[in-house]
Design a protein around this motif. Structure first.
Motif, PDB file in Angstrom:
ATOM      1  N   TRP A 136       6.319  28.663  28.360  1.00 61.66           N
ATOM      2  CA  TRP A 136       6.146  28.860  26.918  1.00 61.66           C
ATOM      3  C   TRP A 136       6.826  30.138  26.422  1.00 61.66           C
ATOM      4  N   GLN A 137       7.113  31.056  27.323  1.00 64.72           N
ATOM      5  CA  GLN A 137       7.806  32.302  26.949  1.00 64.72           C
ATOM      6  C   GLN A 137       9.299  32.259  27.268  1.00 64.72           C
ATOM      7  N   ASP A 138       9.775  31.134  27.800  1.00 71.09           N
ATOM      8  CA  ASP A 138      11.155  31.016  28.252  1.00 71.09           C
ATOM      9  C   ASP A 138      12.043  30.588  27.078  1.00 71.09           C
ATOM     10  N   GLU A 139      12.462  31.554  26.279  1.00 72.45           N
ATOM     11  CA  GLU A 139      13.222  31.231  25.068  1.00 72.45           C
ATOM     12  C   GLU A 139      14.525  30.518  25.396  1.00 72.45           C
ATOM     13  N   GLU A 140      15.180  30.897  26.484  1.00 75.12           N
ATOM     14  CA  GLU A 140      16.455  30.269  26.836  1.00 75.12           C
ATOM     15  C   GLU A 140      16.274  28.764  27.040  1.00 75.12           C
ATOM     16  N   MET A 141      15.246  28.384  27.781  1.00 72.50           N
ATOM     17  CA  MET A 141      15.009  26.964  28.025  1.00 72.50           C
ATOM     18  C   MET A 141      14.542  26.254  26.753  1.00 72.50           C
ATOM     19  N   ILE A 142      13.685  26.894  25.985  1.00 75.81           N
ATOM     20  CA  ILE A 142      13.165  26.268  24.772  1.00 75.81           C
ATOM     21  C   ILE A 142      14.280  26.025  23.757  1.00 75.81           C
ATOM     22  N   GLN A 143      15.201  26.945  23.651  1.00 76.85           N
ATOM     23  CA  GLN A 143      16.322  26.751  22.717  1.00 76.85           C
ATOM     24  C   GLN A 143      17.136  25.512  23.091  1.00 76.85           C
ATOM     25  N   VAL A 144      17.350  25.296  24.388  1.00 75.38           N
ATOM     26  CA  VAL A 144      18.070  24.087  24.807  1.00 75.38           C
ATOM     27  C   VAL A 144      17.248  22.846  24.468  1.00 75.38           C
ATOM     28  N   ALA A 145      15.962  22.885  24.741  1.00 75.43           N
ATOM     29  CA  ALA A 145      15.105  21.736  24.426  1.00 75.43           C
ATOM     30  C   ALA A 145      15.173  21.393  22.942  1.00 75.43           C
ATOM     31  N   MET A 146      15.199  22.408  22.090  1.00 77.83           N
ATOM     32  CA  MET A 146      15.262  22.144  20.652  1.00 77.83           C
ATOM     33  C   MET A 146      16.614  21.553  20.252  1.00 77.83           C
ATOM     34  N   ARG A 147      17.693  21.996  20.897  1.00 79.92           N
ATOM     35  CA  ARG A 147      18.998  21.407  20.606  1.00 79.92           C
ATOM     36  C   ARG A 147      19.034  19.933  21.000  1.00 79.92           C
ATOM     37  N   TYR A 148      18.404  19.627  22.105  1.00 80.61           N
ATOM     38  CA  TYR A 148      18.422  18.235  22.557  1.00 80.61           C
ATOM     39  C   TYR A 148      17.441  17.367  21.776  1.00 80.61           C
ATOM     40  N   LYS A 149      16.426  17.976  21.220  1.00 88.56           N
ATOM     41  CA  LYS A 149      15.594  17.227  20.286  1.00 88.56           C
ATOM     42  C   LYS A 149      16.423  16.821  19.073  1.00 88.56           C
ATOM     43  N   PHE A 150      17.228  17.743  18.576  1.00 87.37           N
ATOM     44  CA  PHE A 150      18.089  17.436  17.434  1.00 87.37           C
ATOM     45  C   PHE A 150      19.079  16.328  17.789  1.00 87.37           C
ATOM     46  N   LYS A 151      19.655  16.374  18.971  1.00 92.27           N
ATOM     47  CA  LYS A 151      20.574  15.322  19.416  1.00 92.27           C
ATOM     48  C   LYS A 151      19.837  13.985  19.482  1.00 92.27           C
ATOM     49  N   LEU A 155      13.303  22.925  39.368  1.00 96.03           N
ATOM     50  CA  LEU A 155      14.502  22.116  39.173  1.00 96.03           C
ATOM     51  C   LEU A 155      14.695  21.808  37.695  1.00 96.03           C
ATOM     52  N   ALA A 156      13.612  21.482  36.991  1.00 94.30           N
ATOM     53  CA  ALA A 156      13.714  21.156  35.572  1.00 94.30           C
ATOM     54  C   ALA A 156      14.375  22.289  34.808  1.00 94.30           C
ATOM     55  N   ARG A 157      13.940  23.511  35.055  1.00 90.86           N
ATOM     56  CA  ARG A 157      14.548  24.645  34.346  1.00 90.86           C
ATOM     57  C   ARG A 157      16.029  24.763  34.672  1.00 90.86           C
ATOM     58  N   GLU A 158      16.363  24.595  35.952  1.00 94.54           N
ATOM     59  CA  GLU A 158      17.763  24.702  36.359  1.00 94.54           C
ATOM     60  C   GLU A 158      18.616  23.655  35.646  1.00 94.54           C
ATOM     61  N   LEU A 159      18.119  22.435  35.555  1.00 94.22           N
ATOM     62  CA  LEU A 159      18.880  21.370  34.906  1.00 94.22           C
ATOM     63  C   LEU A 159      19.029  21.617  33.411  1.00 94.22           C
ATOM     64  N   ILE A 160      17.987  22.139  32.795  1.00 95.90           N
ATOM     65  CA  ILE A 160      18.022  22.361  31.351  1.00 95.90           C
ATOM     66  C   ILE A 160      18.936  23.531  30.995  1.00 95.90           C
ATOM     67  N   VAL A 161      18.822  24.612  31.732  1.00103.81           N
ATOM     68  CA  VAL A 161      19.519  25.849  31.368  1.00103.81           C
ATOM     69  C   VAL A 161      20.928  25.908  31.944  1.00103.81           C
ATOM     70  N   ASN A 162      21.115  25.347  33.132  1.00 99.90           N
ATOM     71  CA  ASN A 162      22.389  25.531  33.843  1.00 99.90           C
ATOM     72  C   ASN A 162      23.113  24.222  34.133  1.00 99.90           C
ATOM     73  N   ALA A 163      22.925  23.225  33.315  1.00 95.84           N
ATOM     74  CA  ALA A 163      23.563  21.930  33.555  1.00 95.84           C
ATOM     75  C   ALA A 163      25.078  22.045  33.673  1.00 95.84           C
ATOM     76  N   LYS A 164      25.661  22.948  32.911  1.00 97.96           N
ATOM     77  CA  LYS A 164      27.124  23.089  32.924  1.00 97.96           C
ATOM     78  C   LYS A 164      27.663  23.494  34.290  1.00 97.96           C
ATOM     79  N   ASN A 165      26.811  24.060  35.125  1.00 93.92           N
ATOM     80  CA  ASN A 165      27.259  24.566  36.419  1.00 93.92           C
ATOM     81  C   ASN A 165      27.417  23.473  37.471  1.00 93.92           C
ATOM     82  N   TYR A 166      27.010  22.250  37.149  1.00 96.43           N
ATOM     83  CA  TYR A 166      26.994  21.185  38.153  1.00 96.43           C
ATOM     84  C   TYR A 166      28.051  20.129  37.840  1.00 96.43           C
ATOM     85  N   GLN A 167      28.811  19.799  38.876  1.00 98.53           N
ATOM     86  CA  GLN A 167      29.865  18.795  38.740  1.00 98.53           C
ATOM     87  C   GLN A 167      29.438  17.429  39.259  1.00 98.53           C
TER      88      GLN A 167
END
Length: 428
Positions: free
Chosen positions: A219-234, A404-416
């Motif tokens: 709940w305090q992880d602003e970096e992850m929450i910001q991504v979640a909100m962007r994907y809610k918009f998508k 793992l969930a946090r890693e996928l949400i925040v760092n998805a760009k790092n995975y090929q």
């Protein structure tokens, strides 16, 4: 099948009556089409209510010659009770989603619908036997050789043929119009997946007190929450293709040789990666839950390896099938053949496809992470974790999944690729 933009769905069911095991035989005698013969008289039929999901009544009706499944929507969320009212219109969307999926994926991958009663919010479908719910089998450690091929093919065919890449613009816009009124179930998704897990919402439900500190950190992880909100918009704005809308291991029935995707009442036009990510996220849930069900370390690792292979193979089957359909398409106003096949040529087409798939992969990983979070934190948990009797062991498994969930949400760009994701999962 053609799509019309005329009245998209029912609004009032004035004569609606929820069925029971006692009333259903008479209803079926009066309403089933003549070509559906169960055999015997209604008093000879055996009726059993088997619904164990969150929303609907589900009956198995066994006649002397034939068995059927009868699914009826309730005017509320079954898992929450009558305090959470819900429109009956979801039966309409489920019926039309099944029919559309059958058009493109065939009845090899979805159950056949025999009869639909709009007023009573009832679908009568083929009884799938000896099929069983995939989630229960994964908990038991069972493996299915055709699963990845089936789900990858289902995703490729349904998502391609209902997108602007594979469907002409008029049909696509009519399809958007048909499913746009499914706003109630979309709102459930928007709340339960994208919003409530990220603050102290009343409906949240996690393993407490073991995970209390972990959840507070989320709940305090602003970096992850910001991504979640962007994907809610998508999720709310990208009408890419017709989605199942709730594609997880509880919405799939299997045998050793057959796979059927069921329960698409959440069907709507949305971002392709949502369906793919939901499914992959649920396989990761099964992956991290294995130590709670399999005490033998070597066997547990083997079962986890199989699940990881399912994730990678499903994505490979999906992308291969999707691109093959794209290469051979004869309609679809996005990426038109006049430009790519006839003008710029194959090199430009392959570049466009590569960029599309790369973006889709990143979005898929993020959605998988969001699905993991919501199943552990939110209202609708999964038996993979919930039924592990030892709460401390359950929390240990869930904590790894949350990492793992946090890693996928925040760092998805790092995975090929998904093999790299699996390596990270193994390191947790």
């Amino acid at each position: 099948m053609s799509y019309q933009a005329s009245p998209p769905c029912p609004s009032k069911n004035h004569n609606y009556q929820p069925q029971t095991c006692e009333t259903l035989p008479l209803y079926l005698e009066q309403n089933l089409p003549a070509h559906i013969q169960l055999g015997g008289n209604p008093e000879d039929w055996t009726v059993k209510e088997v619904g164990d999901g969150n929303l609907n009544l589900v009956f198995i009706v066994q006649g002397l010659e034939k068995s059927i499944v009868v699914k009826q929507a309730l005017p509320y969320v079954r898992a929450a009770g009558e305090s959470w009212q819900l429109s009956l219109d979801r039966a309409y969307f489920e019926y039309h989603s099944l029919e559309t999926s059958a058009r493109f994926a065939s009845y090899d991958l979805v159950p056949e619908v025999y009869f639909y009663d709009e007023e009573q919010a009832i679908c009568v479908m083929k009884y799938l036997t000896p099929h069983v719910i995939l989630r229960k089998e994964l908990i038991g450690g069972k493996q299915f050789p055709n699963l990845a091929e089936s789900i990858g093919t289902f995703l490729a065919r349904t998502l391609f043929h209902t997108s602007d890449i594979g469907m002409n613009a008029q049909e696509k816009k009519a399809l958007v119009s048909r499913f746009a009124p499914n706003h109630e179930l979309c709102k459930i998704t928007e709340d339960l997946i994208f919003t409530e897990p990220y603050y102290d919402a009343e409906r949240n439900n996690w393993t407490s007190p073991q995970l209390d500190n972990d959840i507070k950190q989320i709940w305090q992880d602003e970096e992850m929450i910001q991504v979640a909100m962007r994907y809610k918009f998508k999720f709310m704005t990208e009408a890419q293709a017709l989605l199942h809308g709730d594609l997880h291991s509880g919405s799939i029935m299997v045998t050793e040789t057959d796979t059927k995707v069921i329960d698409p009442e959440f069907g709507f036009m949305g971002p392709m990666a949502f369906d793919i990510g939901n499914y992959i996220g649920n396989l990761f849930l099964a992956y991290f839950a294995r130590p709670g069900w399999q005490e033998d370390l070597q066997q547990c690792e083997q079962e986890q390896q199989w699940l990881a292979e399912q994730i990678s193979t499903t994505w490979k089957v999906f992308t291969t099938g999707f691109l093959q359909l794209w290469n051979n398409k004869s309609q679809g106003d996005a990426f038109p053949t006049e430009i790519y096949q006839n003008h710029l040529g194959q090199r430009a087409l392959h570049h466009a496809q590569s960029v599309f798939i790369e973006t889709l992969f990143e979005d898929t990983l993020v959605n998988a992470g969001l699905e993991i979070n919501r199943r552990i934190i939110g209202f609708a948990g999964v038996a993979d974790f919930n039924d592990i009797p030892n709460a401390d062991l359950r929390a240990t498994c869930e904590r790894r999944a949350l990492k793992l969930a946090r890693e996928l949400i925040v760092n998805a760009k790092n995975y090929q690729d998904l093999n790299a994701v699996h390596l990270f999962a193994q390191s947790i």
